[in-house]
Design an enzyme around this catalytic site. Structure first.
Site, PDB file in Angstrom:
ATOM      1  N   ASN A   9     -15.965   4.987   3.237  1.00 48.29           N
ATOM      2  CA  ASN A   9     -15.211   5.128   4.483  1.00 48.29           C
ATOM      3  C   ASN A   9     -14.526   6.495   4.433  1.00 48.29           C
ATOM      4  O   ASN A   9     -13.507   6.648   3.767  1.00 48.29           O
ATOM      5  CB  ASN A   9     -14.189   3.988   4.581  1.00 48.29           C
ATOM      6  CG  ASN A   9     -13.243   4.151   5.766  1.00 48.29           C
ATOM      7  OD1 ASN A   9     -13.462   4.986   6.644  1.00 48.29           O
ATOM      8  ND2 ASN A   9     -12.179   3.349   5.790  1.00 48.29           N
ATOM      9  N   TRP A  10     -15.122   7.450   5.116  1.00 48.89           N
ATOM     10  CA  TRP A  10     -14.606   8.825   5.033  1.00 48.89           C
ATOM     11  C   TRP A  10     -13.263   8.983   5.748  1.00 48.89           C
ATOM     12  O   TRP A  10     -12.587   9.981   5.556  1.00 48.89           O
ATOM     13  CB  TRP A  10     -15.608   9.805   5.636  1.00 48.89           C
ATOM     14  CG  TRP A  10     -16.857   9.998   4.836  1.00 48.89           C
ATOM     15  CD1 TRP A  10     -17.210   9.358   3.681  1.00 48.89           C
ATOM     16  CD2 TRP A  10     -17.928  10.913   5.132  1.00 48.89           C
ATOM     17  NE1 TRP A  10     -18.432   9.815   3.246  1.00 48.89           N
ATOM     18  CE2 TRP A  10     -18.892  10.767   4.112  1.00 48.89           C
ATOM     19  CE3 TRP A  10     -18.168  11.840   6.163  1.00 48.89           C
ATOM     20  CZ2 TRP A  10     -20.079  11.513   4.087  1.00 48.89           C
ATOM     21  CZ3 TRP A  10     -19.338  12.570   6.143  1.00 48.89           C
ATOM     22  CH2 TRP A  10     -20.281  12.411   5.113  1.00 48.89           C
ATOM     23  N   LYS A  11     -12.923   8.017   6.599  1.00 58.14           N
ATOM     24  CA  LYS A  11     -11.708   8.135   7.442  1.00 58.14           C
ATOM     25  C   LYS A  11     -11.752   9.471   8.194  1.00 58.14           C
ATOM     26  O   LYS A  11     -12.835   9.933   8.557  1.00 58.14           O
ATOM     27  CB  LYS A  11     -10.450   7.969   6.589  1.00 58.14           C
ATOM     28  CG  LYS A  11     -10.498   6.681   5.754  1.00 58.14           C
ATOM     29  CD  LYS A  11      -9.200   6.292   5.137  1.00 58.14           C
ATOM     30  CE  LYS A  11      -9.403   5.015   4.337  1.00 58.14           C
ATOM     31  NZ  LYS A  11      -8.168   4.513   3.720  1.00 58.14           N
ATOM     32  N   HIS A  95     -10.146  -2.544  10.209  1.00 58.85           N
ATOM     33  CA  HIS A  95      -9.512  -1.863   9.069  1.00 58.85           C
ATOM     34  C   HIS A  95      -7.993  -1.922   9.242  1.00 58.85           C
ATOM     35  O   HIS A  95      -7.484  -1.813  10.358  1.00 58.85           O
ATOM     36  CB  HIS A  95      -9.992  -0.411   8.992  1.00 58.85           C
ATOM     37  CG  HIS A  95      -9.591   0.249   7.717  1.00 58.85           C
ATOM     38  ND1 HIS A  95      -8.326   0.736   7.525  1.00 58.85           N
ATOM     39  CD2 HIS A  95     -10.259   0.456   6.567  1.00 58.85           C
ATOM     40  CE1 HIS A  95      -8.249   1.226   6.285  1.00 58.85           C
ATOM     41  NE2 HIS A  95      -9.405   1.074   5.688  1.00 58.85           N
ATOM     42  N   GLU A  97      -5.768   0.179   8.785  1.00 58.27           N
ATOM     43  CA  GLU A  97      -5.182   1.337   9.488  1.00 58.27           C
ATOM     44  C   GLU A  97      -5.319   1.176  10.993  1.00 58.27           C
ATOM     45  O   GLU A  97      -4.429   1.579  11.754  1.00 58.27           O
ATOM     46  CB  GLU A  97      -5.842   2.635   8.974  1.00 58.27           C
ATOM     47  CG  GLU A  97      -5.348   2.979   7.575  1.00 58.27           C
ATOM     48  CD  GLU A  97      -6.318   3.778   6.724  1.00 58.27           C
ATOM     49  OE1 GLU A  97      -7.268   4.375   7.263  1.00 58.27           O
ATOM     50  OE2 GLU A  97      -6.124   3.795   5.485  1.00 58.27           O
ATOM     51  N   GLU A 167      -9.484  -6.127   1.706  1.00 58.31           N
ATOM     52  CA  GLU A 167      -8.730  -4.925   1.384  1.00 58.31           C
ATOM     53  C   GLU A 167      -7.236  -5.226   1.442  1.00 58.31           C
ATOM     54  O   GLU A 167      -6.631  -5.187   2.522  1.00 58.31           O
ATOM     55  CB  GLU A 167      -9.051  -3.819   2.394  1.00 58.31           C
ATOM     56  CG  GLU A 167     -10.494  -3.379   2.386  1.00 58.31           C
ATOM     57  CD  GLU A 167     -10.634  -1.924   2.817  1.00 58.31           C
ATOM     58  OE1 GLU A 167     -11.222  -1.153   2.053  1.00 58.31           O
ATOM     59  OE2 GLU A 167     -10.125  -1.559   3.888  1.00 58.31           O
ATOM     60  N   GLY A 173      -5.273   3.409  -0.639  1.00 59.11           N
ATOM     61  CA  GLY A 173      -4.785   4.781  -0.750  1.00 59.11           C
ATOM     62  C   GLY A 173      -3.535   4.910  -1.610  1.00 59.11           C
ATOM     63  O   GLY A 173      -2.889   5.952  -1.623  1.00 59.11           O
ATOM     64  N   SER A 212      -8.289   1.499  -3.392  1.00 59.45           N
ATOM     65  CA  SER A 212      -8.195   2.300  -4.619  1.00 59.45           C
ATOM     66  C   SER A 212      -9.280   1.990  -5.645  1.00 59.45           C
ATOM     67  O   SER A 212      -9.022   1.979  -6.844  1.00 59.45           O
ATOM     68  CB  SER A 212      -6.795   2.171  -5.242  1.00 59.45           C
ATOM     69  OG  SER A 212      -5.810   2.650  -4.345  1.00 59.45           O
ATOM     70  N   GLY A 233     -12.576   4.399   0.057  1.00 59.36           N
ATOM     71  CA  GLY A 233     -11.973   5.463   0.866  1.00 59.36           C
ATOM     72  C   GLY A 233     -11.984   6.778   0.116  1.00 59.36           C
ATOM     73  O   GLY A 233     -12.997   7.480   0.045  1.00 59.36           O
ATOM     74  N   GLY A 234     -10.856   7.128  -0.492  1.00 62.83           N
ATOM     75  CA  GLY A 234     -10.674   8.428  -1.136  1.00 62.83           C
ATOM     76  C   GLY A 234     -11.823   8.846  -2.041  1.00 62.83           C
ATOM     77  O   GLY A 234     -12.307   9.986  -1.974  1.00 62.83           O
TER      78      GLY A 234
HETATM   79  P1  PGA Z   1      -9.019   3.828  -0.645  1.00 67.45           P
HETATM   80  O1  PGA Z   1      -9.345   3.282   0.837  1.00 67.45           O
HETATM   81  O2  PGA Z   1     -10.267   3.627  -1.459  1.00 67.45           O
HETATM   82  O3  PGA Z   1      -8.684   5.273  -0.441  1.00 67.45           O
HETATM   83  O4  PGA Z   1      -7.861   3.023  -1.156  1.00 67.45           O
HETATM   84  C1  PGA Z   1     -10.092   2.121   1.024  1.00 67.45           C
HETATM   85  C2  PGA Z   1     -10.199   1.831   2.505  1.00 67.45           C
HETATM   86  O5  PGA Z   1      -9.224   2.052   3.229  1.00 67.45           O
HETATM   87  O6  PGA Z   1     -11.256   1.367   2.997  1.00 67.45           O
END
Ligand code: PGA
Length: 251
Positions: A9-11, A95, A97, A167, A173, A212, A233-234
């Site tokens: 997930n590149w966001k 998600h 967010e 999640e 994050g 994470s 994500g990251g």
């Molecule tokens: P993260 O994000 O790996 O940076 O914690 C995961 C996500 O939000 O899908």
């Protein structure tokens, strides 16, 4: 056998040059991963260029969001059929967010889930609790509600063509990963909830862990019996880290 999968997930990260470099490295390394599935969920604007780059590879394309509406006067929105025009196969819905920063409630998320399936794609439905909810010991109730709102709109069989990502919001994050046992406990609960309604659907359902996930913790998370891969994500922005996480599916 349940399908194993890692989705990046590149966001809201990347640009044309960086995306190309990242994917060149990922494609060169991962192209022959057999049954396992790698997906990259990219910002809308980069769907066409990433689609081209992924042609003739085994890496699938995904989006991070979608409108719940089919078409119409919804300035700035993107419909599910527009995403499928670019050979998107997966769309992240719900998600945390989107839920927290953009006010998407369970009902909106369920409508988006249906919109994605109606356009022939697979939703990656995100569920998970906040830190306050975990401390108040209502994690399972929260997740049950998140699942039930989708089941009441789309039916339990809809999970034959969907993926769930657990999640925990407190792990996204933050560098604080759920322990493999904490994650497994919730994954097993999710599978049991689905199994109560349809055992076959539950047994074939891919349930990803997200929050994470890094190259050093992916192997122990993916070794748990109900964790079928990760939503990353990251670490999906760093080629070597993402490749190592995808390779951890093999254990
Ligand atoms: P993260 O994000 O790996 O940076 O914690 C995961 C996500 O939000 O899908």
């Amino acid at each position: 056998m349940r399908k194993k999968m890692v989705a990046g997930n590149w966001k809201m990260h990347g640009n044309l040059v960086q995306n190309k470099q990242l994917l060149d490295a990922v494609i060169a390394d991962l192209n022959e991963l057999g049954e396992d599935l790698v997906v990259v969920c990219v910002p809308y604007l980069y769907l066409p260029s990433v689609q081209k780059q992924l042609q003739n590879t085994k890496i699938a394309l995904g989006a991070q969001n979608v409108s719940q509406h089919e078409m119409g006067a919804y300035t700035g929105e993107i419909s599910a059929s527009m995403l499928s025009d670019f050979q998107c196969q997966y769309v992240i819905v719900g998600h945390s967010e989107r839920r927290m920063l953009f006010g998407e409630d369970n009902h909106v998320v369920a409508k988006k889930y249906v919109a994605v399936q109606n356009a022939g794609m697979a939703p990656i439905l995100c569920v998970g609790e906040t830190l306050e909810q975990r401390e108040a010991k209502v994690t399972k109730q929260v997740i049950e509600q998140q699942l039930m709102s989708v089941i009441s709109l789309a039916g339990v069989e809809s999970f034959n063509k969907a993926v769930i990502a657990y999640e925990p919001v407190w792990a996204i994050g933050t560098g604080k990963t759920a322990t493999p046992e904490q994650a497994q406990d919730v994954h097993a609960f999710i599978r049991e909830e689905i199994a109560k309604q349809n055992l076959n659907v539950a047994n074939q359902l891919t349930i990803l862990y997200g929050g994470s996930v890094k190259d050093n913790n992916a192997p122990e998370l993916f070794a748990m019996p109900d964790i079928d891969g990760g939503l990353i994500g990251g670490a999906s922005l760093i080629a070597n880290d993402f490749i190592a996480i995808c390779r951890a599916l093999r254990h």
